[in-house]
Scaffold this motif. Structure first.
Motif: not given
Length: 888
Positions: A797, A813, A793, A800-801
């Motif tokens: 994340e 997700r 996870k 995605t950033r």
């Protein structure tokens, strides 16, 4: 639009050119260092400017998924005549999303499903226009005995339906003298003898004249001297009345007969003239002259033939005032003659071309006005109103722009409110603009552009908050990053400002963002970084102009170069090696640009440039570099390799393989073997060809090359060994690749560790890649496969950033949420990505989730939208069929 559509706040390019030297005074010691207390934000602001985002002339529905689904549903049941217009609307939606490949596919569908010759002409010309610069591909295919003229000229005459009733007029004599078998037509001093009943059969007027109650029915001689027909013309008509065909007739005489046939309603004769004249149209000058006759005499086949010539020469033909005049001032009836029922499609194309040439021109306005007149549905009208509104805004014709945007909004195009807000702001009503956008945000499911637009009408924290929200909803918008970076720079938060602009450049190589970063580096006198960025800009767009179009980027590069050390050829290769190894693609581009200026093997360098540009998702620039590599090839066998890559990259794998084989016959080289192996591995799913691919890569490695390319070959060879289950051989390849600093081999070695059930070693190997690679979003994504759920996870994340356009993290997700029975949250996670990216896999997963929770309509909507993205996706077709059977 293909070109930048500037905002109204941008200064026009006609402004007096600035002196670029003055922009560099800060570097020349005439201004103190940026960190100095003497530097003011105004001195920085003088060359760090962020123009307002333009109001773009695109169709941007609130819920594009819903509209795509509606179009797909209509395509399932519409008549063949309606399909092309629906695909055109689909094209407009994908254009608003910036999905170039999907746009072209929609255009191709419109062309393939065209129901009339006019639609085939328009969409064929549009596809040809979109493929400008790809003429080389057709030439290369010809060398492989393949024809690529799929959008070439068509036989208008044979494809245009014959609508003339072939039956003769009733020949019964009502009042005429039955003994008169012939009729003599007098033209001046000459007499032309014709068969009375054959002439009567040509048309109702002739039948009435010769057999009815007119005086001429009793006359043997009839004077036609005042009817603009020559004796030769009348003899030809007499022959036609006997034979039903026109023999070899010169063009001038055909025109004369056409006018006469139209006057006397001789439909068969007119149609024959129409078709013969149509077959004679060859040049633009022919088309200009004959189009006038086609319109005047209502000759659709001739008009279509002229239209084909004009469209074939886009965009150049629009620079001809006579051609532009024909299209600009055609009324409804004339448009029908010129282009039949495809008027809206034609003016969509012409408007597109005109806006790319000059969005402010009178020509653009005329074509868009014609587009409005041609629109038949509300969706067509709102697009036309909005586009013309954008052009009027650019031209500072504010009252007219306001009327057009209001018309578009009244038809449901909410995005046109952005145009109204700009106009209100220009007129001094800033509060109204803010409140109008606030009303929109509160009344619909908000999109990123709404917050971006509202940010223009507030200050301070409110503006910052709106731009943060805009980025959250749509990370593809570049303006928020640029504004934040510039604002931080004004506050002298240098590193934070650079980090902000680097956020977007990490996943979207936008020229305007590179330009801003170049300016930031100038401000802090980091000339090495500045020269890197300006050279990357010039690689992507050799004619790029900076500072709102007032200075050529090449001129600024010349000035900045005075402040950096010159590299020798050896230095350049070392720098390239370092940057390539650290996966610094922009840095590598810059080094290659500098090496190209220094001479050397340009073919090889342009080829390396193309590889980097493909990695950076710049396919058009990559193709340009490949073509330059071909032009600068030092030998025939090298040229054949580049031709093979050009063919392979444009989907012609078999022909690419053939070029590789031709090159190998001349000389065994690394690149020829590598190309053949690459194309063969990609084109065949049969594992039996793996041994051939292995042999080809081994042969490549035996040939001379540098370590950059050998590392790639070792990496590819390792992948083939993994697919064959030969893990030890694969590991050897990856380790050898790493020894020559092919950093991406860490990913392959991680896969080997994982397949050996050593997940920890795989995780560690990917960590090494993350630490070494400058661009590492994909490495985080891959590492997420080798750890527990919490670390997965966290990695996703981070992905995605770093790159919010990568869709796997959203899907993962969402799947985790679905497993936890959090259905609404799972669907919301997918919806976040769908809002700014039309991705088949996310739409597919959301459709499955909707089906799972019993939302049949939601599932059906997503299925239809996904099939708009890929109509042949088998799993999607199966899900659509299953869901469709449950539709209430």
């Amino acid at each position: 639009m293909r070109t930048f559509f500037p905002s109204d706040s941008c200064k026009e390019s006609q402004l007096n050119a600035i002196n670029p030297q003055s922009w560099l005074q800060v570097e020349r010691g005439k201004l103190s260092k940026f960190s100095s207390s003497h530097t003011t934000s105004s001195s920085i602001e003088s060359f760090i400017k962020v123009p307002e985002p333009p109001v773009v002339p695109f169709f941007k529905p609130i819920d594009y998924v819903e509209v795509l689904a509606q179009i797909h549903e209509e395509l399932e049941s519409c008549s063949p005549q309606e399909r092309s217009n629906l695909y055109l609307l689909q094209f407009q939606i994908f254009r608003g999303l910036g999905e170039t490949k999907l746009m072209r596919r929609s255009l191709r569908s419109a062309w393939q499903k065209a129901g009339t010759v006019h639609e085939r002409l328009v969409f064929g010309a549009w596809l040809k226009y979109e493929k400008q610069g790809e003429e080389l591909i057709a030439d290369l295919l010809a060398t492989c005995n393949r024809c690529a003229q799929e959008f070439g000229p068509i036989d208008v005459v044979s494809q245009h339906p014959i609508k003339v009733n072939g039956s003769s007029q009733e020949t019964a004599v009502m009042n005429g003298d039955q003994s008169l078998k012939n009729v003599n037509f007098r033209i001046g001093d000459e007499k032309i003898v014709c068969d009375r009943q054959k002439i009567a059969s040509l048309s109702a007027p002739f039948h009435a004249m010769l057999n009815g109650y007119f005086t001429e029915s009793l006359c043997e001689d009839i004077d036609l001297s005042e009817n603009n027909i020559s004796p030769l013309g009348m003899r030809t008509i007499g022959e036609f009345s006997m034979t039903g065909t026109l023999s070899e007739v010169p063009p001038d005489l055909l025109l004369e007969i056409l006018v006469f046939a139209n006057k006397f309603c001789c439909e068969r004769l007119k149609d024959d003239c129409d078709r013969k004249l149509a077959s004679l149209v060859c040049t633009k000058d022919d088309a200009v002259e004959l189009m006038e006759y086609a319109i005047e005499e209502n000759s659709p086949v001739l008009a279509a033939s002229c239209l084909q010539v004009f469209l074939h020469e886009l965009p150049d033909c629009l620079n001809d005032e006579q051609v532009a005049e024909i299209f600009s001032h055609a009324d409804r009836q004339q448009r029908s003659i010129i282009v039949g029922q495809a008027s809206f499609s034609l003016y969509c194309l012409l408007s597109e071309v005109a806006m790319n040439l000059d969005p402010r021109s009178d020509k653009t306005v005329c074509f868009l006005e014609q587009l409005i007149e041609s629109a038949e549905t509300d969706r067509q009208r709102l697009l036309a109103f909005h586009q013309l509104g954008c052009v009027r805004l650019l031209r500072k014709e504010y009252d007219e722009a306001e009327r057009l945007f209001e018309a578009a909004v009244s038809l449901g195009h909410v995005y046109s409110i952005a145009g109204l807000a700009r106009l209100s702001y220009i007129k001094g009503h800033k509060l109204w603009s803010y409140e109008k956008l606030s009303s929109v945000i509160s009344s619909v499911n908000p999109l990123g552009w709404m917050y971006q637009e509202r940010s223009l009408y507030c200050e301070g924290d409110k503006r910052w908050e709106d731009l943060e929200k805009a980025t959250e909803l749509d990370p593809t918008l570049t303006y928020p990053y640029m504004y934040r970076a510039a604002s931080l720079m004004m506050k002298q938060n240098v590193q934070v400002a650079l980090a902000e602009i680097n956020r977007v450049l990490g996943f979207k190589l936008a020229l305007e963002c590179l330009e801003l970063r170049f300016c930031l580096y100038l401000a802090i006198e980091d000339y090495k970084a500045a020269i890197r960025d300006v050279q990357a800009i010039l690689t992507l767009s050799p004619d790029y102009r900076m500072f709102e179009g007032r200075v050529a980027a090449s001129q600024l590069r010349t000035l900045v170069r005075e402040h950096v050390d010159n590299w020798t050829t050896a230095d350049c290769w070392m720098q390239l090696y370092d940057r390539w190894s650290s996966v610094d693609d922009i840095g590598s581009l810059s080094v290659i640009y500098q090496m190209l200026e220094s001479g050397g093997a340009k073919g090889v360098l342009y080829f390396r440039q193309s590889l980097l540009l493909l990695r950076l998702n710049c396919p058009d620039a990559a193709m340009r570099s490949l073509e330059l590599a071909r032009q600068h090839a030092s030998s025939e066998h090298e040229r054949l390799v580049y031709e093979g890559w050009i063919l392979y990259d444009t989907g012609h794998c078999e022909e690419g393989l053939r070029k590789a084989e031709e090159s190998i016959k001349i000389k065994r080289s690394f690149e020829a073997f590598f190309l053949k192996a690459y194309a063969l591995a990609d084109s065949s799913l049969d594992l039996s060809c793996s041994s051939t691919v292995i042999s080809l890569l081994e042969n490549a490695l035996k040939c001379p090359s540098d370590n950059l390319r050998k590392g790639q070959a070792l990496n590819n060879l390792g992948s083939v060994y993994v697919d064959c289950g030969k893990l030890d051989s694969a590991a050897d390849c990856y380790i050898n690749a790493l020894k020559i600093r092919h950093t991406r081999a860490h990913q392959g070695l991680a896969r080997v560790h994982f397949l050996r059930n050593d997940k920890a070693a795989a995780y560690e190997e990917m960590t090494k890649l993350i630490e070494k690679a400058k661009n590492n979003a994909s490495a985080y994504e891959k590492r997420s496969e080798y750890c527990d759920r919490d670390l997965t996870k966290a990695d996703l994340e981070m992905v995605t950033r770093l790159d919010p356009l990568r869709v796997y993290p959203y899907r993962y997700r969402a799947a985790v949420l679905m497993d936890s029975y959090k259905e609404k949250e799972a669907i919301a996670e997918l919806s976040k990505a769908i809002a700014f990216k039309a991705d088949l896999h996310i739409l597919h997963l959301r459709a499955a989730f909707h089906e799972h929770v019993g939302d049949v309509l939601g599932a059906l909507r997503d299925c239809r939208a996904a099939l708009s993205v890929d109509p042949n996706h088998q799993e999607m077709l199966e899900l659509h069929s299953r869901v469709n059977s449950h539709e209430p």
